[in-house]
Write a protein that holds these residues in place. Sequence first.
Motif, PDB file in Angstrom:
ATOM      1  N   PRO A 142      25.322  28.091  44.230  1.00  0.00           N
ATOM      2  CA  PRO A 142      23.982  27.556  44.501  1.00  0.00           C
ATOM      3  C   PRO A 142      23.542  27.816  45.935  1.00  0.00           C
ATOM      4  CG  PRO A 142      25.285  25.970  43.280  1.00  0.00           C
ATOM      5  CD  PRO A 142      26.214  27.072  43.657  1.00  0.00           C
ATOM      6  N   GLY A 143      22.384  28.425  46.093  1.00  0.00           N
ATOM      7  CA  GLY A 143      21.841  28.673  47.419  1.00  0.00           C
ATOM      8  C   GLY A 143      22.483  29.817  48.177  1.00  0.00           C
ATOM      9  N   LYS A 144      23.354  30.559  47.510  1.00  0.00           N
ATOM     10  CA  LYS A 144      24.046  31.671  48.182  1.00  0.00           C
ATOM     11  C   LYS A 144      23.774  32.982  47.460  1.00  0.00           C
ATOM     12  CE  LYS A 144      27.802  28.965  50.185  1.00  0.00           C
ATOM     13  NZ  LYS A 144      29.284  28.867  50.370  1.00  0.00           N
ATOM     14  N   GLU A 145      24.047  34.057  48.167  1.00  0.00           N
ATOM     15  CA  GLU A 145      23.878  35.376  47.568  1.00  0.00           C
ATOM     16  C   GLU A 145      25.027  35.674  46.610  1.00  0.00           C
ATOM     17  OE1 GLU A 145      21.477  37.610  51.207  1.00  0.00           O
ATOM     18  OE2 GLU A 145      23.428  38.344  50.550  1.00  0.00           O
ATOM     19  N   ARG A 146      24.733  36.551  45.671  1.00  0.00           N
ATOM     20  CA  ARG A 146      25.757  36.986  44.742  1.00  0.00           C
ATOM     21  C   ARG A 146      26.811  37.797  45.500  1.00  0.00           C
ATOM     22  NH1 ARG A 146      23.223  39.831  39.686  1.00  0.00           N
ATOM     23  NH2 ARG A 146      22.283  37.766  39.544  1.00  0.00           N
ATOM     24  N   GLU A 147      28.077  37.613  45.131  1.00  0.00           N
ATOM     25  CA  GLU A 147      29.148  38.334  45.814  1.00  0.00           C
ATOM     26  C   GLU A 147      30.178  38.827  44.816  1.00  0.00           C
ATOM     27  OE1 GLU A 147      31.261  35.754  48.484  1.00  0.00           O
ATOM     28  OE2 GLU A 147      31.800  34.326  46.922  1.00  0.00           O
ATOM     29  N   GLY A 148      30.802  39.932  45.160  1.00  0.00           N
ATOM     30  CA  GLY A 148      31.878  40.457  44.340  1.00  0.00           C
ATOM     31  C   GLY A 148      33.136  39.640  44.538  1.00  0.00           C
ATOM     32  N   VAL A 149      33.867  39.442  43.462  1.00  0.00           N
ATOM     33  CA  VAL A 149      35.104  38.668  43.491  1.00  0.00           C
ATOM     34  C   VAL A 149      36.311  39.571  43.267  1.00  0.00           C
ATOM     35  CG1 VAL A 149      36.398  36.793  42.424  1.00  0.00           C
ATOM     36  CG2 VAL A 149      33.905  36.610  42.669  1.00  0.00           C
ATOM     37  N   SER A 150      36.238  40.374  42.220  1.00  0.00           N
ATOM     38  CA  SER A 150      37.370  41.225  41.877  1.00  0.00           C
ATOM     39  C   SER A 150      36.907  42.304  40.911  1.00  0.00           C
ATOM     40  CB  SER A 150      38.477  40.383  41.230  1.00  0.00           C
ATOM     41  OG  SER A 150      39.610  41.181  40.951  1.00  0.00           O
ATOM     42  N   SER A 151      37.661  43.392  40.873  1.00  0.00           N
ATOM     43  CA  SER A 151      37.344  44.449  39.920  1.00  0.00           C
ATOM     44  C   SER A 151      38.610  45.193  39.535  1.00  0.00           C
ATOM     45  CB  SER A 151      36.316  45.425  40.498  1.00  0.00           C
ATOM     46  OG  SER A 151      36.860  46.134  41.596  1.00  0.00           O
ATOM     47  N   ILE A 152      38.520  45.862  38.397  1.00  0.00           N
ATOM     48  CA  ILE A 152      39.625  46.683  37.926  1.00  0.00           C
ATOM     49  C   ILE A 152      39.053  47.954  37.309  1.00  0.00           C
ATOM     50  CG2 ILE A 152      39.714  45.461  35.701  1.00  0.00           C
ATOM     51  CD1 ILE A 152      42.791  45.951  35.768  1.00  0.00           C
ATOM     52  N   ASN A 153      39.659  49.071  37.661  1.00  0.00           N
ATOM     53  CA  ASN A 153      39.263  50.353  37.096  1.00  0.00           C
ATOM     54  C   ASN A 153      40.170  50.622  35.899  1.00  0.00           C
ATOM     55  OD1 ASN A 153      38.848  53.070  36.488  1.00  0.00           O
ATOM     56  ND2 ASN A 153      38.440  53.615  38.618  1.00  0.00           N
ATOM     57  N   ASN A 154      39.611  50.550  34.720  1.00  0.00           N
ATOM     58  CA  ASN A 154      40.434  50.700  33.520  1.00  0.00           C
ATOM     59  C   ASN A 154      40.996  52.104  33.372  1.00  0.00           C
ATOM     60  OD1 ASN A 154      40.089  48.058  32.735  1.00  0.00           O
ATOM     61  ND2 ASN A 154      38.300  48.505  31.480  1.00  0.00           N
ATOM     62  N   SER A 155      40.418  53.084  34.050  1.00  0.00           N
ATOM     63  CA  SER A 155      40.920  54.456  33.911  1.00  0.00           C
ATOM     64  C   SER A 155      42.210  54.687  34.691  1.00  0.00           C
ATOM     65  CB  SER A 155      39.856  55.465  34.360  1.00  0.00           C
ATOM     66  OG  SER A 155      39.609  55.354  35.748  1.00  0.00           O
ATOM     67  N   ASP A 156      42.421  53.919  35.765  1.00  0.00           N
ATOM     68  CA  ASP A 156      43.649  54.124  36.535  1.00  0.00           C
ATOM     69  C   ASP A 156      44.354  52.825  36.937  1.00  0.00           C
ATOM     70  OD1 ASP A 156      41.927  54.999  39.679  1.00  0.00           O
ATOM     71  OD2 ASP A 156      42.081  53.110  38.582  1.00  0.00           O
ATOM     72  N   GLY A 157      43.770  51.702  36.550  1.00  0.00           N
ATOM     73  CA  GLY A 157      44.402  50.415  36.833  1.00  0.00           C
ATOM     74  C   GLY A 157      44.198  49.891  38.244  1.00  0.00           C
ATOM     75  N   ASP A 158      43.460  50.620  39.047  1.00  0.00           N
ATOM     76  CA  ASP A 158      43.244  50.196  40.431  1.00  0.00           C
ATOM     77  C   ASP A 158      42.465  48.883  40.461  1.00  0.00           C
ATOM     78  OD1 ASP A 158      41.362  51.335  43.286  1.00  0.00           O
ATOM     79  OD2 ASP A 158      43.372  50.458  43.222  1.00  0.00           O
ATOM     80  N   THR A 159      42.867  47.965  41.317  1.00  0.00           N
ATOM     81  CA  THR A 159      42.200  46.665  41.433  1.00  0.00           C
ATOM     82  C   THR A 159      41.695  46.433  42.846  1.00  0.00           C
ATOM     83  OG1 THR A 159      44.296  45.542  41.899  1.00  0.00           O
ATOM     84  CG2 THR A 159      43.591  45.631  39.601  1.00  0.00           C
ATOM     85  N   TRP A 160      40.717  45.545  42.950  1.00  0.00           N
ATOM     86  CA  TRP A 160      40.163  45.154  44.244  1.00  0.00           C
ATOM     87  C   TRP A 160      39.906  43.646  44.211  1.00  0.00           C
ATOM     88  CZ3 TRP A 160      35.513  42.663  45.018  1.00  0.00           C
ATOM     89  CH2 TRP A 160      35.124  42.491  46.365  1.00  0.00           C
ATOM     90  N   TYR A 161      40.120  43.003  45.337  1.00  0.00           N
ATOM     91  CA  TYR A 161      39.860  41.567  45.451  1.00  0.00           C
ATOM     92  C   TYR A 161      39.105  41.279  46.736  1.00  0.00           C
ATOM     93  CZ  TYR A 161      43.429  40.968  41.854  1.00  0.00           C
ATOM     94  OH  TYR A 161      44.146  41.025  40.682  1.00  0.00           O
ATOM     95  N   ALA A 162      38.153  40.371  46.644  1.00  0.00           N
ATOM     96  CA  ALA A 162      37.531  39.842  47.847  1.00  0.00           C
ATOM     97  C   ALA A 162      38.571  39.060  48.632  1.00  0.00           C
ATOM     98  CB  ALA A 162      36.361  38.949  47.476  1.00  0.00           C
ATOM     99  N   GLU A 163      38.371  38.946  49.931  1.00  0.00           N
ATOM    100  CA  GLU A 163      39.328  38.203  50.753  1.00  0.00           C
ATOM    101  C   GLU A 163      39.519  36.781  50.237  1.00  0.00           C
ATOM    102  OE1 GLU A 163      40.843  41.072  52.909  1.00  0.00           O
ATOM    103  OE2 GLU A 163      41.375  38.975  53.267  1.00  0.00           O
ATOM    104  N   SER A 164      38.445  36.183  49.770  1.00  0.00           N
ATOM    105  CA  SER A 164      38.517  34.805  49.287  1.00  0.00           C
ATOM    106  C   SER A 164      39.338  34.675  48.010  1.00  0.00           C
ATOM    107  CB  SER A 164      37.105  34.263  49.039  1.00  0.00           C
ATOM    108  OG  SER A 164      36.433  35.048  48.079  1.00  0.00           O
ATOM    109  N   ALA A 165      39.541  35.792  47.310  1.00  0.00           N
ATOM    110  CA  ALA A 165      40.253  35.767  46.036  1.00  0.00           C
ATOM    111  C   ALA A 165      41.711  36.213  46.157  1.00  0.00           C
ATOM    112  CB  ALA A 165      39.540  36.664  45.030  1.00  0.00           C
TER     113      ALA A 165
END
Length: 120
Positions: free
Chosen positions: A41-64
Amino acid sequence: DVQLQASGGGLVQAGGSLRLSCAASGLSFDNYAMGWFRQAPGKEREGVSSINNSDGDTWYAESAKGRFTISSDNAKNTVYLQMTSLNPEDTAVYYCVATPAGWDWGHASWGQGTLVTVSS
């Protein structure tokens, strides 16, 4: 058309855990990157995490990092976000997102969102 159905949100006490799920259809799941974004609420949308299904690579926000784990079940066309040690700052609508592997998130398809509320 790509369709994303997110579920698993709810009310949890601080320190608790939740697992979000996102069932995808209308896409070649193995060739997509899947992500979770959130908007508090009241904040901008932010990325949390992602996964590339083609190679399994993952990414996480610092908060996650260290608290959240993203995973994919390619047989079920489903991506998960296991969230632990939740705190009130994690309260947000969480959105499942999909984009062709190698493309940026500007071309992504978005699901309807699932609300996570963490009480103190």
